[in-house]
Enzyme design. Structure first.
Site, PDB file in Angstrom:
ATOM      1  N   ARG A 162       0.832  -1.227   0.000  1.00 17.11           N
ATOM      2  CA  ARG A 162       0.000   0.000   0.000  1.00 17.11           C
ATOM      3  C   ARG A 162       0.856   1.263   0.000  1.00 17.11           C
ATOM      4  O   ARG A 162       0.516   2.270   0.605  1.00 17.11           O
ATOM      5  CB  ARG A 162      -0.945   0.030   1.199  1.00 17.11           C
ATOM      6  CG  ARG A 162      -1.835  -1.163   1.362  1.00 17.11           C
ATOM      7  CD  ARG A 162      -2.944  -1.213   0.308  1.00 17.11           C
ATOM      8  NE  ARG A 162      -3.882  -2.260   0.645  1.00 17.11           N
ATOM      9  CZ  ARG A 162      -3.792  -3.515   0.196  1.00 17.11           C
ATOM     10  NH1 ARG A 162      -2.828  -3.868  -0.646  1.00 17.11           N
ATOM     11  NH2 ARG A 162      -4.678  -4.415   0.554  1.00 17.11           N
ATOM     12  N   SER A 236     -10.670   0.068   3.423  1.00 17.22           N
ATOM     13  CA  SER A 236      -9.888  -0.112   4.655  1.00 17.22           C
ATOM     14  C   SER A 236      -9.345   1.248   5.102  1.00 17.22           C
ATOM     15  O   SER A 236      -8.654   1.912   4.334  1.00 17.22           O
ATOM     16  CB  SER A 236      -8.697  -1.032   4.404  1.00 17.22           C
ATOM     17  OG  SER A 236      -9.146  -2.250   3.881  1.00 17.22           O
ATOM     18  N   GLU A 332      -4.425   4.290   6.196  1.00 19.36           N
ATOM     19  CA  GLU A 332      -4.217   4.072   4.759  1.00 19.36           C
ATOM     20  C   GLU A 332      -4.835   5.214   3.934  1.00 19.36           C
ATOM     21  O   GLU A 332      -4.297   5.632   2.909  1.00 19.36           O
ATOM     22  CB  GLU A 332      -4.856   2.734   4.361  1.00 19.36           C
ATOM     23  CG  GLU A 332      -4.698   2.409   2.897  1.00 19.36           C
ATOM     24  CD  GLU A 332      -5.248   1.039   2.537  1.00 19.36           C
ATOM     25  OE1 GLU A 332      -4.833   0.038   3.146  1.00 19.36           O
ATOM     26  OE2 GLU A 332      -6.108   0.977   1.632  1.00 19.36           O
TER      27      GLU A 332
HETATM   28  P1  FAD Z   1      -8.634   9.317  -4.790  1.00 21.34           P
HETATM   29  O1  FAD Z   1      -9.309   8.912  -3.546  1.00 21.34           O
HETATM   30  O2  FAD Z   1      -9.317  10.317  -5.641  1.00 21.34           O
HETATM   31  O3  FAD Z   1      -7.161   9.815  -4.467  1.00 21.34           O
HETATM   32  C1  FAD Z   1      -6.339   9.107  -3.570  1.00 21.34           C
HETATM   33  C2  FAD Z   1      -4.975   9.840  -3.463  1.00 21.34           C
HETATM   34  O4  FAD Z   1      -4.278   9.738  -4.698  1.00 21.34           O
HETATM   35  C3  FAD Z   1      -5.139  11.345  -3.209  1.00 21.34           C
HETATM   36  O5  FAD Z   1      -4.075  11.747  -2.378  1.00 21.34           O
HETATM   37  C4  FAD Z   1      -5.018  11.965  -4.594  1.00 21.34           C
HETATM   38  O6  FAD Z   1      -4.518  13.289  -4.575  1.00 21.34           O
HETATM   39  C5  FAD Z   1      -4.025  11.026  -5.254  1.00 21.34           C
HETATM   40  N1  FAD Z   1      -4.256  10.901  -6.706  1.00 21.34           N
HETATM   41  C6  FAD Z   1      -5.370  10.416  -7.305  1.00 21.34           C
HETATM   42  N2  FAD Z   1      -5.205  10.398  -8.641  1.00 21.34           N
HETATM   43  C7  FAD Z   1      -3.964  10.893  -8.884  1.00 21.34           C
HETATM   44  C8  FAD Z   1      -3.225  11.150 -10.082  1.00 21.34           C
HETATM   45  N3  FAD Z   1      -3.708  10.867 -11.279  1.00 21.34           N
HETATM   46  N4  FAD Z   1      -1.967  11.655  -9.947  1.00 21.34           N
HETATM   47  C9  FAD Z   1      -1.457  11.934  -8.732  1.00 21.34           C
HETATM   48  N5  FAD Z   1      -2.121  11.749  -7.569  1.00 21.34           N
HETATM   49  C10 FAD Z   1      -3.355  11.215  -7.647  1.00 21.34           C
HETATM   50  N6  FAD Z   1      -7.777  -0.118  -2.235  1.00 21.34           N
HETATM   51  C11 FAD Z   1      -6.995  -1.203  -2.430  1.00 21.34           C
HETATM   52  O7  FAD Z   1      -5.760  -1.073  -2.576  1.00 21.34           O
HETATM   53  N7  FAD Z   1      -7.527  -2.461  -2.462  1.00 21.34           N
HETATM   54  C12 FAD Z   1      -8.848  -2.684  -2.319  1.00 21.34           C
HETATM   55  O8  FAD Z   1      -9.279  -3.825  -2.370  1.00 21.34           O
HETATM   56  C13 FAD Z   1      -9.699  -1.565  -2.092  1.00 21.34           C
HETATM   57  N8  FAD Z   1     -11.018  -1.739  -1.890  1.00 21.34           N
HETATM   58  C14 FAD Z   1     -11.814  -0.654  -1.651  1.00 21.34           C
HETATM   59  C15 FAD Z   1     -13.183  -0.854  -1.418  1.00 21.34           C
HETATM   60  C16 FAD Z   1     -14.030   0.221  -1.179  1.00 21.34           C
HETATM   61  C17 FAD Z   1     -15.503  -0.024  -0.953  1.00 21.34           C
HETATM   62  C18 FAD Z   1     -13.518   1.531  -1.192  1.00 21.34           C
HETATM   63  C19 FAD Z   1     -14.420   2.706  -0.986  1.00 21.34           C
HETATM   64  C20 FAD Z   1     -12.156   1.752  -1.392  1.00 21.34           C
HETATM   65  C21 FAD Z   1     -11.289   0.653  -1.618  1.00 21.34           C
HETATM   66  N9  FAD Z   1      -9.911   0.820  -1.826  1.00 21.34           N
HETATM   67  C22 FAD Z   1      -9.112  -0.264  -2.066  1.00 21.34           C
HETATM   68  C23 FAD Z   1      -9.302   2.153  -1.777  1.00 21.34           C
HETATM   69  C24 FAD Z   1      -9.366   2.925  -3.121  1.00 21.34           C
HETATM   70  O9  FAD Z   1     -10.432   2.484  -3.901  1.00 21.34           O
HETATM   71  C25 FAD Z   1      -8.082   2.798  -3.945  1.00 21.34           C
HETATM   72  O10 FAD Z   1      -6.979   3.218  -3.192  1.00 21.34           O
HETATM   73  C26 FAD Z   1      -8.160   3.595  -5.255  1.00 21.34           C
HETATM   74  O11 FAD Z   1      -7.005   3.354  -6.033  1.00 21.34           O
HETATM   75  C27 FAD Z   1      -8.291   5.103  -5.049  1.00 21.34           C
HETATM   76  O12 FAD Z   1      -8.553   5.681  -6.308  1.00 21.34           O
HETATM   77  P2  FAD Z   1      -9.267   7.079  -6.459  1.00 21.34           P
HETATM   78  O13 FAD Z   1      -9.238   7.434  -7.907  1.00 21.34           O
HETATM   79  O14 FAD Z   1     -10.596   7.070  -5.820  1.00 21.34           O
HETATM   80  O15 FAD Z   1      -8.272   8.025  -5.659  1.00 21.34           O
HETATM   81  P1  NAP Z   2     -10.049 -11.067   4.442  1.00 25.61           P
HETATM   82  O1  NAP Z   2     -10.094 -11.973   3.257  1.00 25.61           O
HETATM   83  O2  NAP Z   2     -11.080 -11.201   5.505  1.00 25.61           O
HETATM   84  O3  NAP Z   2      -8.609 -11.146   5.107  1.00 25.61           O
HETATM   85  C1  NAP Z   2      -8.263 -10.345   6.240  1.00 25.61           C
HETATM   86  C2  NAP Z   2      -6.857  -9.837   6.081  1.00 25.61           C
HETATM   87  O4  NAP Z   2      -5.975 -10.932   6.125  1.00 25.61           O
HETATM   88  C3  NAP Z   2      -6.694  -9.171   4.754  1.00 25.61           C
HETATM   89  O5  NAP Z   2      -6.546  -7.815   5.010  1.00 25.61           O
HETATM   90  C4  NAP Z   2      -5.498  -9.832   4.109  1.00 25.61           C
HETATM   91  O6  NAP Z   2      -4.384  -8.960   3.963  1.00 25.61           O
HETATM   92  C5  NAP Z   2      -5.074 -10.927   5.046  1.00 25.61           C
HETATM   93  N1  NAP Z   2      -5.115 -12.228   4.337  1.00 25.61           N
HETATM   94  C6  NAP Z   2      -6.195 -13.007   4.120  1.00 25.61           C
HETATM   95  N2  NAP Z   2      -5.825 -14.144   3.483  1.00 25.61           N
HETATM   96  C7  NAP Z   2      -4.501 -14.059   3.285  1.00 25.61           C
HETATM   97  C8  NAP Z   2      -3.550 -14.923   2.677  1.00 25.61           C
HETATM   98  N3  NAP Z   2      -3.898 -16.091   2.152  1.00 25.61           N
HETATM   99  N4  NAP Z   2      -2.259 -14.512   2.627  1.00 25.61           N
HETATM  100  C9  NAP Z   2      -1.891 -13.327   3.131  1.00 25.61           C
HETATM  101  N5  NAP Z   2      -2.752 -12.465   3.728  1.00 25.61           N
HETATM  102  C10 NAP Z   2      -4.038 -12.835   3.814  1.00 25.61           C
HETATM  103  O7  NAP Z   2     -10.058  -9.538   3.937  1.00 25.61           O
HETATM  104  P2  NAP Z   2     -11.196  -8.662   3.328  1.00 25.61           P
HETATM  105  O8  NAP Z   2     -11.396  -7.490   4.179  1.00 25.61           O
HETATM  106  O9  NAP Z   2     -12.381  -9.487   2.942  1.00 25.61           O
HETATM  107  O10 NAP Z   2     -10.485  -8.140   2.004  1.00 25.61           O
HETATM  108  C11 NAP Z   2     -10.197  -9.029   0.960  1.00 25.61           C
HETATM  109  C12 NAP Z   2      -9.098  -8.441   0.097  1.00 25.61           C
HETATM  110  O11 NAP Z   2      -9.518  -7.184  -0.447  1.00 25.61           O
HETATM  111  C13 NAP Z   2      -7.811  -8.186   0.877  1.00 25.61           C
HETATM  112  O12 NAP Z   2      -6.719  -8.456   0.043  1.00 25.61           O
HETATM  113  C14 NAP Z   2      -7.886  -6.694   1.180  1.00 25.61           C
HETATM  114  O13 NAP Z   2      -6.618  -6.086   1.258  1.00 25.61           O
HETATM  115  C15 NAP Z   2      -8.662  -6.142  -0.026  1.00 25.61           C
HETATM  116  N6  NAP Z   2      -9.426  -4.957   0.367  1.00 25.61           N
HETATM  117  C16 NAP Z   2      -8.763  -3.788   0.497  1.00 25.61           C
HETATM  118  C17 NAP Z   2      -9.431  -2.636   0.840  1.00 25.61           C
HETATM  119  C18 NAP Z   2      -8.706  -1.313   0.935  1.00 25.61           C
HETATM  120  O14 NAP Z   2      -9.348  -0.296   1.011  1.00 25.61           O
HETATM  121  N7  NAP Z   2      -7.399  -1.310   0.919  1.00 25.61           N
HETATM  122  C19 NAP Z   2     -10.798  -2.668   1.077  1.00 25.61           C
HETATM  123  C20 NAP Z   2     -11.448  -3.895   0.965  1.00 25.61           C
HETATM  124  C21 NAP Z   2     -10.758  -5.049   0.606  1.00 25.61           C
HETATM  125  P3  NAP Z   2      -4.158  -8.002   2.688  1.00 25.61           P
HETATM  126  O15 NAP Z   2      -4.992  -6.816   2.947  1.00 25.61           O
HETATM  127  O16 NAP Z   2      -2.706  -7.720   2.749  1.00 25.61           O
HETATM  128  O17 NAP Z   2      -4.554  -8.743   1.446  1.00 25.61           O
END
Ligand code: FAD
Ligand code: NAP
Length: 337
Positions: A162, A236, A332
């Site tokens: 991340r 998250s 995050e």
């Molecule tokens: P924004 O929220 O608009 O911006 C985020 C940051 O990036 C800000 O600081 C902004 O200034 C900067 N930024 C955006 N675009 C640019 C650009 N083109 N150039 C420079 N800076 C920029 N994230 C995960 O990693 N894994 C997941 O599974 C995941 N699941 C999610 C589920 C839900 C329901 C939600 C709401 C969010 C989730 N996220 C997840 C977080 C998010 O969706 C991601 O991080 C996504 O990439 C953010 O994109 P955005 O365009 O909305 O960015």
């Molecule tokens: P989950 O499957 O309930 O798992 C809980 C946590 O344990 C996750 O955060 C994941 O870490 C870790 N995990 C689970 N299985 C694993 C494996 N086999 N090996 C290593 N790590 C493991 O999680 P969840 O909330 O339903 O999310 C599912 C996936 O979507 C995850 O990868 C999560 O990161 C991603 N997600 C991200 C966001 C976001 O905003 N960043 C939001 C929703 C979902 P990791 O997070 O490192 O994968």
């Protein structure tokens, strides 16, 4: 440029904050012209994608530029794979569905992540065992100070869990205008993570395909995560902490159920959602902000929360986790105060 513009529909927490100035751009040329304007030179500025990873604690006293650069190129053969160039304003999930349709593998496990392609490198988006870095080839960006274009290759981006250089040393220095991914024809599917295999069985899938994996991920996500169109959230709120193995061993004495996975650099990754749940926060609220009842890593807007209320809840959660486990959670979501 529009003045005093509400960002309510542009952030997935659904916070009704205002930008002092607001503009969209849909090409690099338009962006460069905007960067040369007095209003941007003399004020604070931020780039907005889909607004799914940000928290505004109050009105933004500067310029918000929303990236809407379109375009997905035709796949171009490169060795055993295919390069696909994507405009930074393309919604990430639209890209995933198009690649699944084109039978190109690599991002199907990243289905249904909100936001735009241009933000994907910012935190090296990841889910279900796949991260952007696994398919990343290069990106184009404009330097804010000079308006000059620069190409960043994999090694320049310093991708981590991340993390990337754009959240670190180069924070707020560049605007990403396109990303290029290297995808492959389907081979081995990554179905061992989380509940994917179980979901495929539930779906009665006999032959695993890109579409089946994508659909399975979509089903799991829909069942666990709040839909931002209904309940404001930014996914998250915290990262899963990475701790030394010795610290995990010590914690296991008091908390034998602690959930952990092997992490980077010999450390272990602890499930932050589990830590928060153990502190009794799951489903609990503070003012109009709450910890989601199905996944404690997600903070939600119960309807009328102010950004500050969500921040206050996050601090209360961090304090509880630190008191109980001596682990300080890292945020995050990107906070704008
Ligand atoms: P924004 O929220 O608009 O911006 C985020 C940051 O990036 C800000 O600081 C902004 O200034 C900067 N930024 C955006 N675009 C640019 C650009 N083109 N150039 C420079 N800076 C920029 N994230 C995960 O990693 N894994 C997941 O599974 C995941 N699941 C999610 C589920 C839900 C329901 C939600 C709401 C969010 C989730 N996220 C997840 C977080 C998010 O969706 C991601 O991080 C996504 O990439 C953010 O994109 P955005 O365009 O909305 O960015
Ligand atoms: P989950 O499957 O309930 O798992 C809980 C946590 O344990 C996750 O955060 C994941 O870490 C870790 N995990 C689970 N299985 C694993 C494996 N086999 N090996 C290593 N790590 C493991 O999680 P969840 O909330 O339903 O999310 C599912 C996936 O979507 C995850 O990868 C999560 O990161 C991603 N997600 C991200 C966001 C976001 O905003 N960043 C939001 C929703 C979902 P990791 O997070 O490192 O994968």
């Amino acid at each position: 440029m529009i003045q005093h513009y509400s960002l309510k529909i542009h952030n997935t927490f659904g916070l009704d904050v205002k930008a002092q100035w607001f503009s969209t751009f849909n090409s690099t040329e338009q962006l460069i012209r905007l960067l040369d304007s007095d209003v941007i030179k003399n004020n604070r500025m931020m780039i907005l994608g889909g607004g799914s990873n940000i928290l505004f604690t109050k009105d933004f006293d500067g310029v918000v530029l929303k990236n809407e650069i379109p375009g997905i190129s035709n796949p171009e053969k490169d060795g055993e794979g295919f390069l696909v160039k994507v405009g930074a304003g393309v919604p990430w999930h639209t890209l995933v569905l198009k690649m699944v349709d084109n039978n190109l593998a690599g991002i199907e496990n990243l289905s249904l992540i909100p936001g735009n392609a241009g933000a994907a490198p910012m935190q090296n988006i990841g889910a279900y065992g796949v991260e952007l870095k696994d398919v990343f080839h290069r990106l184009e960006a404009i330097e804010i100070a000079t308006g000059k274009s620069k190409t960043f290759y994999h090694q320049d981006c310093q991708f981590g869990y991340r993390e990337s250089v754009f959240k670190g040393a180069l924070k707020e220095k560049y605007i990403i205008t396109s990303i290029t991914l290297k995808l492959k024809p389907p081979g081995n599917f990554n179905t061992e993570y989380g509940a994917i295999r179980e979901e495929l069985e539930k779906m009665k899938i006999e032959e695993v395909t890109l579409k089946a994996v994508s659909d399975a991920v979509i089903n799991i996500r829909r069942s666990k995560l709040p839909d931002p169109a209904v309940t404001g959230n930014a996914g998250s709120f915290f990262k899963n902490p990475s701790i030394p193995a010795s610290q995990l061993d010590a914690l296991k004495n008091n908390f034998p159920g602690i959930i952990s996975y092997p992490g980077a650099e010999g450390k272990v990754k602890v499930a932050a959602g589990w830590l928060i749940e153990q502190c009794g926060w799951k489903g609990k609220s503070l003012g109009n902000a709450a910890v989601h009842s199905k996944q404690a890593l997600v903070l939600v807007n119960q309807g009328n929360a102010a950004g500050q209320e969500i921040l206050d809840l996050s601090l209360a959660v961090k304090n509880s986790v630190n008191e109980k486990f001596e682990i300080m959670l890292e945020t995050e979501v990107n906070i704008y105060s």
